[in-house]
Design a protein around this motif. Structure first.
Motif, PDB file in Angstrom:
ATOM      1  N   LYS A 102     -25.831 -29.772 -52.296  1.00 46.22           N
ATOM      2  CA  LYS A 102     -24.617 -30.686 -51.896  1.00 46.22           C
ATOM      3  C   LYS A 102     -23.631 -30.189 -52.121  1.00 46.22           C
ATOM      4  N   LEU A 103     -23.007 -30.784 -53.309  1.00 45.67           N
ATOM      5  CA  LEU A 103     -21.783 -30.485 -54.590  1.00 45.67           C
ATOM      6  C   LEU A 103     -21.235 -29.060 -53.726  1.00 45.67           C
ATOM      7  N   LEU A 104     -22.059 -28.036 -53.424  1.00 43.00           N
ATOM      8  CA  LEU A 104     -21.054 -26.402 -53.135  1.00 43.00           C
ATOM      9  C   LEU A 104     -20.890 -27.078 -50.987  1.00 43.00           C
ATOM     10  N   ARG A 105     -21.313 -27.548 -50.916  1.00 41.01           N
ATOM     11  CA  ARG A 105     -21.519 -28.021 -49.694  1.00 41.01           C
ATOM     12  C   ARG A 105     -19.772 -28.581 -49.239  1.00 41.01           C
ATOM     13  N   ILE A 106     -19.791 -29.874 -49.764  1.00 38.39           N
ATOM     14  CA  ILE A 106     -18.636 -31.280 -50.133  1.00 38.39           C
ATOM     15  C   ILE A 106     -17.491 -30.526 -49.960  1.00 38.39           C
ATOM     16  N   THR A 107     -17.666 -29.132 -51.226  1.00 46.34           N
ATOM     17  CA  THR A 107     -16.516 -28.629 -52.129  1.00 46.34           C
ATOM     18  C   THR A 107     -15.820 -27.093 -50.788  1.00 46.34           C
ATOM     19  N   GLY A 108     -17.062 -26.862 -50.255  1.00 48.79           N
ATOM     20  CA  GLY A 108     -16.640 -25.944 -48.493  1.00 48.79           C
ATOM     21  C   GLY A 108     -16.963 -24.670 -49.789  1.00 48.79           C
ATOM     22  N   LEU A 109     -17.943 -24.760 -50.855  1.00 47.55           N
ATOM     23  CA  LEU A 109     -17.800 -23.147 -51.423  1.00 47.55           C
ATOM     24  C   LEU A 109     -19.080 -22.675 -50.738  1.00 47.55           C
ATOM     25  N   ASP A 110     -19.917 -22.708 -50.203  1.00 46.14           N
ATOM     26  CA  ASP A 110     -20.816 -22.426 -49.734  1.00 46.14           C
ATOM     27  C   ASP A 110     -20.159 -22.234 -48.273  1.00 46.14           C
ATOM     28  N   HIS A 111     -19.211 -21.797 -48.085  1.00 47.34           N
ATOM     29  CA  HIS A 111     -18.062 -20.510 -46.683  1.00 47.34           C
ATOM     30  C   HIS A 111     -18.066 -19.509 -48.121  1.00 47.34           C
ATOM     31  N   ARG A 112     -17.616 -19.879 -49.584  1.00 51.11           N
ATOM     32  CA  ARG A 112     -16.765 -18.979 -50.336  1.00 51.11           C
ATOM     33  C   ARG A 112     -17.429 -18.234 -51.325  1.00 51.11           C
ATOM     34  N   LEU A 113     -19.043 -18.389 -51.288  1.00 46.65           N
ATOM     35  CA  LEU A 113     -19.620 -17.916 -51.915  1.00 46.65           C
ATOM     36  C   LEU A 113     -21.037 -17.737 -51.201  1.00 46.65           C
ATOM     37  N   THR A 114     -21.785 -16.866 -51.925  1.00 45.20           N
ATOM     38  CA  THR A 114     -23.152 -16.318 -51.299  1.00 45.20           C
ATOM     39  C   THR A 114     -24.047 -17.149 -51.459  1.00 45.20           C
ATOM     40  N   ILE A 115     -24.778 -17.711 -51.068  1.00 43.64           N
ATOM     41  CA  ILE A 115     -26.266 -18.898 -51.470  1.00 43.64           C
ATOM     42  C   ILE A 115     -27.149 -18.727 -50.957  1.00 43.64           C
ATOM     43  N   CYS A 116     -28.666 -17.987 -51.870  1.00 41.62           N
ATOM     44  CA  CYS A 116     -29.898 -17.938 -51.230  1.00 41.62           C
ATOM     45  C   CYS A 116     -30.425 -18.927 -51.312  1.00 41.62           C
ATOM     46  N   ALA A 117     -31.314 -19.345 -50.658  1.00 36.56           N
ATOM     47  CA  ALA A 117     -31.996 -20.324 -50.918  1.00 36.56           C
ATOM     48  C   ALA A 117     -33.213 -20.829 -51.614  1.00 36.56           C
ATOM     49  N   THR A 118     -33.602 -19.108 -51.957  1.00 35.00           N
ATOM     50  CA  THR A 118     -35.318 -18.788 -53.031  1.00 35.00           C
ATOM     51  C   THR A 118     -34.264 -17.761 -53.926  1.00 35.00           C
ATOM     52  N   LEU A 119     -34.306 -16.999 -54.784  1.00 31.86           N
ATOM     53  CA  LEU A 119     -34.593 -16.343 -55.888  1.00 31.86           C
ATOM     54  C   LEU A 119     -34.793 -14.739 -54.704  1.00 31.86           C
ATOM     55  N   ALA A 120     -36.214 -14.819 -54.292  1.00 30.36           N
ATOM     56  CA  ALA A 120     -36.271 -13.566 -53.826  1.00 30.36           C
ATOM     57  C   ALA A 120     -35.928 -13.196 -52.215  1.00 30.36           C
ATOM     58  N   ASP A 121     -34.797 -14.900 -52.203  1.00 26.13           N
ATOM     59  CA  ASP A 121     -33.793 -14.264 -50.982  1.00 26.13           C
ATOM     60  C   ASP A 121     -33.055 -13.183 -50.920  1.00 26.13           C
ATOM     61  N   ALA A 122     -32.484 -13.744 -52.802  1.00 29.61           N
ATOM     62  CA  ALA A 122     -31.377 -13.466 -53.334  1.00 29.61           C
ATOM     63  C   ALA A 122     -31.676 -11.315 -53.641  1.00 29.61           C
ATOM     64  N   LEU A 123     -32.917 -11.743 -53.188  1.00 26.18           N
ATOM     65  CA  LEU A 123     -33.473  -9.858 -54.695  1.00 26.18           C
ATOM     66  C   LEU A 123     -33.104  -9.225 -53.380  1.00 26.18           C
ATOM     67  N   PRO A 124     -32.338  -8.186 -53.632  1.00 32.23           N
ATOM     68  CA  PRO A 124     -32.324  -6.657 -52.364  1.00 32.23           C
ATOM     69  C   PRO A 124     -33.323  -6.169 -52.031  1.00 32.23           C
ATOM     70  N   THR A 125     -33.319  -5.967 -51.101  1.00 37.66           N
ATOM     71  CA  THR A 125     -34.106  -5.385 -50.273  1.00 37.66           C
ATOM     72  C   THR A 125     -34.440  -4.140 -50.107  1.00 37.66           C
ATOM     73  N   VAL A 126     -35.740  -3.610 -49.871  1.00 36.94           N
ATOM     74  CA  VAL A 126     -36.177  -2.351 -50.045  1.00 36.94           C
ATOM     75  C   VAL A 126     -36.416  -1.686 -48.623  1.00 36.94           C
ATOM     76  N   PRO A 127     -36.099  -1.052 -48.202  1.00 41.27           N
ATOM     77  CA  PRO A 127     -35.624  -0.428 -46.544  1.00 41.27           C
ATOM     78  C   PRO A 127     -36.699   0.119 -46.766  1.00 41.27           C
ATOM     79  N   GLN A 128     -37.779  -0.396 -45.792  1.00 41.44           N
ATOM     80  CA  GLN A 128     -38.830   0.027 -44.913  1.00 41.44           C
ATOM     81  C   GLN A 128     -39.313   1.131 -45.348  1.00 41.44           C
TER      82      GLN A 128
END
Length: 130
Positions: A102-128
């Protein structure tokens, strides 16, 4: 001691934050726990910036353990991202708790920082196919 005298004495508050690091070949994960505030950020800033060494291409800052964040904490996140970007390192924030998000959204930093909902979402993806 009067009420006026009591307000003149400095209040000592124990810093309550920690940082643990997991280095993987594809990324470095910095897991923060506790409070990101004016009392804790000087040490955390130094430790985060120390992770931006040669060979690091992705820094994931896991915020799932952060219970509180103030403007000093936000400044550390932005400063870390700026330094990382200058060195060609991508920074992702992972799993912020609702109050931090909520703080990141209120300050607008959600547009400047990459925010992932989970740690798994933030991990690099392995190509198929690998």
């Amino acid at each position: 001691m009067t009420a006026v005298d009591a307000t003149r004495e400095p209040v000592r508050v124990a810093a309550q934050a920690s940082l643990s690091v997991l280095s993987r070949p594809a990324c470095t994960i910095a897991s923060l726990e506790g409070e990101l505030d004016i009392a804790t950020v000087p040490e955390l800033r130094e430790r985060l910036l120390g992770l931006l060494g040669p060979g690091v291409r992705l820094l994931i800052i896991d915020l799932s353990g952060v219970s509180f964040c103030d403007v000093a904490g936000l400044a550390v996140l932005i400063g870390t991202q700026r330094r990382a970007t200058a060195r060609g390192i991508v920074v992702r924030l992972a799993a912020p708790r609702p109050q931090v998000l909520k703080l990141l959204r209120i300050t607008g930093l959600d547009h400047r920082l990459t925010i992932c909902a989970t740690l798994a979402d933030a991990l690099p993806t392995v190509p198929q196919g690998m």
